[in-house]
Structures are given as structure tokens and as C-alpha cells.
Design a protein around this motif. Structure first.
Motif: not given
Length: 382
Positions: A233-248
Motif C-alpha cells: 500500500q505504501l508503495k502504491r500510494i507513493g507511486d501515485f503521488a509521484m505521478k501526480k506530483k502531489i505528496y501523500a
């Protein structure tokens, strides 16, 4: 939007034209925009608030929340998801009230997670008074919707499942225009939204897209959520954050420590901390002080929460600011001295005194921050 005679009087005292009071929300907050705007950037530190602080107020709409924020003198916030989604027209979800997925009105409450000390083992005292039985919460008082008090997932009724499905359908098809309108309303009143809290690790990819798209529409630098323990979950969320350029940014209760975010930080640069330094103190400053945490991880913190709590040895109380053991002064002065651009979010959780309300108490917290940030620094840059 209707107003009682008392509310009308308050708005009139605040200098809003009667026509605005009687008109639409746009005219009401257009009038706000023309009046004095709040400024809670103090000596370079953005003093903000999580709008959970206003959960005891009767009206939980986005418009009312904005008024609470402005009346508190706050110019930057972490906005709870309930008012956001209600404003945008979301169907009712299976949440706890106060709008889809939001927190409704409630008391101060303690929010433990089972990681803190066992109340039965506490024999210490605070200010000469022994710890009361159960003074330190042993279990989550605000378990997420669908979970029982013991942390297990409760079975949903058919009606609740239907609500979940409708909300998911709405989230994955809604336009971003209502969220942009909400941002403009807040910005025009002098309030920026640096974060919003609605992300759940169990959401689908389509819902993840929605969460980060809303964050962008609101002008957020990060979206917040409770800290998961699952690495996937941490990896999936972080990858989305990087893609969207908005941090989790992950929030912690009494599981907060110097190493609590190690997995999240290692798995993705998109992962940041939304640490609660009050809960950190109540957990026993595990591994180091809040200032040591700041010094080590300041570049990985999206924002942090402040409240004044005592240590486990002193009952882990939640107290009015300036009467507990959270080093609020040292934390804020360290951020100011080092010019770190990290918002500090007030989270009101102590018992509200009789005759007061959440708005008045948040304003007191703002003034406390103003006082300590205006006094000589006691924290050296190390």
C-alpha cells in the motif's frame, strides 16, 4: 443557506452587508473577500489548522467551515473530506456523519491506536494528581467506517454497500469544476488549502485518480491519510503521488516515533509525514524528541499537527496549550529559525471549556503560536 437571528447578528457585527447575508453563498463569501483577510503566517511559519478541529460546531458545510477558519484568524488549512465532497454534491456515504466520509460533530475525545502504554500500569501523576483509570486510551476512539472497536472489519448492510457503490460511482465521474469553485471561495476569503484528507489505501485506482485530481483542484501540496503498515500500500500510494506530483503525507497517533516512517520514506519519494507531535509526546518521545525528528526529517514532512499533551508518565493528558509537555515553542521556533516551509496544523482535541466553542479555542491556539514565535528563540540550528 439559512441563518438564525443569532448568526445574522454575528455576521452583521463582522461587517458583512445584509444583502450578502440574505443572498447566496457566493455573495456571502464575496463579502468576506472584501473584508480583512486572515494572516496566520507568523515569522515565516504557516500556522494552520485541520478542520477536524471544528467538528463540535453544528454546521459542517464547506461554507460554515470557511467562516470558522476565518473567524479563527487562520489563513491555511488541512481540509477534511466531508465538507469538500458535500459541497461538490456527493451522495451520502457510510461515514460517521458531517458529509461523505467526514467526521460529524463530536467531543474532544482521545485517539489512541493501541500502541501507547497500558493505563493499568500507570502509577505516576500530573501536577500532583494521580492518573485516572483509563486516562490513556488503549484503543482507537475513531476507528474508520466499517471497522469495529477491535480493529476488525464489520459486515456492511446492503444499504451501506449501496451507499459505497454510489459514492464510488460519483467520485469516478464527477467534474473538477465544483472543487475549483470551492478553492476560489476559500482563496478569495484569504485561506489556502495546503492539504485535504480523504484518501483510503483500499480505494481503487480510479478513486486514487479522483483523490489526487481533487487535491490539485484545491491547490494542495499534499493529501493526508492514516499511516498504513502494508508495504504494498505504501508503495502504491507513493507511486501515485509521484505521478501526480502531489505528496501523500501519513498521519500518526501514538505509533509515532523516530522510525515510524522508515518504510514509507524508503519505498517512495512521494511519501511524506504528517506527524502529530502531541501524540508523539503522549507516546513517550520514542527514539528522540520532536526537535530531533524535525532536524532529521524536515525535508520529508508535508505538514505536522500540534496539540499540547503530557508524557505517559504524566497520564498522557490532552490539555489547553501552554499547560502540557509538548514543546510547541521549541518546535515552532526551530521551523522559523531554519526557514523550513512546513505548515503547522492546530488540531483542537482538549475539552472545550463551558461558554467557549471550537472557533474561540482555535483562536487561542493561534495567539499562543504568535506569542511563542515573537519571543526570543531558545532553539539553536544544529
Amino acid at each position: 443557506m439559512s441563518y438564525t437571528r443569532r448568526e445574522f447578528g454575528k455576521l452583521a457585527i463582522a461587517g458583512l452587508p445584509a444583502a450578502a447575508v440574505l443572498g447566496s453563498s457566493e455573495s456571502i463569501f464575496g463579502a468576506f473577500a472584501q473584508s480583512a483577510k486572515p494572516n496566520s503566517v507568523i515569522n515565516g511559519v504557516q500556522i494552520g489548522a485541520i478542520t477536524y478541529s471544528y467538528r463540535s460546531m453544528l454546521d459542517q458545510s464547506a461554507e460554515a467551515t470557511l467562516k470558522y477558519v476565518v473567524d479563527s484568524g487562520i489563513s491555511g488549512i488541512e481540509l477534511m473530506g466531508g465538507p469538500v465532497e458535500s459541497f461538490a454534491g456527493a451522495p451520502a456515504g457510510p461515514g460517521r456523519g458531517g458529509g461523505p466520509g467526514g467526521r460529524g460533530p463530536g467531543g474532544g475525545g482521545r485517539r489512541g491506536d493501541g500502541a501507547g502504554p497500558d493505563p493499568a500500569t500507570l502509577t505516576a501523576s500530573w501536577n500532583g494528581k494521580a492518573c485516572a483509570p483509563g486516562a490513556v486510551a488503549g484503543g482507537r476512539a475513531d476507528a474508520p467506517p466499517g471497522r469495529g472497536a477491535g480493529g476488525g472489519r464489520a459486515e456492511m448492510t446492503p444499504e451501506q454497500q449501496e451507499q459505497v457503490n454510489k459514492l464510488k460511482q460519483w467520485r469516478t465521474t464527477v467534474s473538477m469544476e465544483p472543487f475549483k469553485k470551492l478553492r476560489k471561495m476559500y482563496n478569495d476569503a484569504g485561506v489556502t488549502i495546503y492539504a485535504w484528507k480523504q484518501l483510503n489505501p483500499n480505494m481503487s485506482d480510479a478513486e486514487f485518480e479522483y483523490i489526487f485530481n481533487v487535491a490539485e483542484a484545491l491547490g494542495c501540496t499534499h493529501t493526508t491519510l492514516e499511516l498504513p503498515t502494508d508495504e504494498a500500500q505504501l508503495k502504491r500510494i507513493g507511486d501515485f503521488a509521484m505521478k501526480k506530483k502531489i505528496y501523500a503525507a501519513y498521519h500518526t497517533h501514538t505509533q509515532g516515533s523516530m522510525t515510524a516512517f522508515d518504510k514509507a520514506f524508503a519505498l517512495s519519494k512521494g511519501n511524506k509525514a504528517n506527524i502529530d507531535f502531541g501524540h508523539y509526546v503522549a507516546a513517550g518521545n520514542v527514539g528522540g524528541t520532536p526537535m530531533q525528528f524535525l532536524e532529521k526529517y524536515h525535508d520529508r514532512i508535508g505538514s505536522f499537527h500540534l496539540k499540547d499533551r503530557t508524557t505517559p508518565e504524566h497520564c498522557a493528558l490532552n490539555l489547553a496549550w501552554g499547560t502540557g509537555e509538548t514543546p510547541i515553542k521549541e518546535i515552532l521556533q526551530m521551523v522559523s529559525k531554519n526557514k523550513w516551509k512546513i505548515p503547522a496544523s492546530i488540531e483542537l482535541e482538549y475539552d472545550i471549556p463551558e461558554g467557549s466553542d471550537a472557533v474561540k479555542e482555535v483562536r487561542k491556539c493561534v495567539e499562543y503560536c504568535r506569542t511563542v514565535l515573537s519571543s526570543p528563540s531558545t532553539t539553536a540550528s544544529r
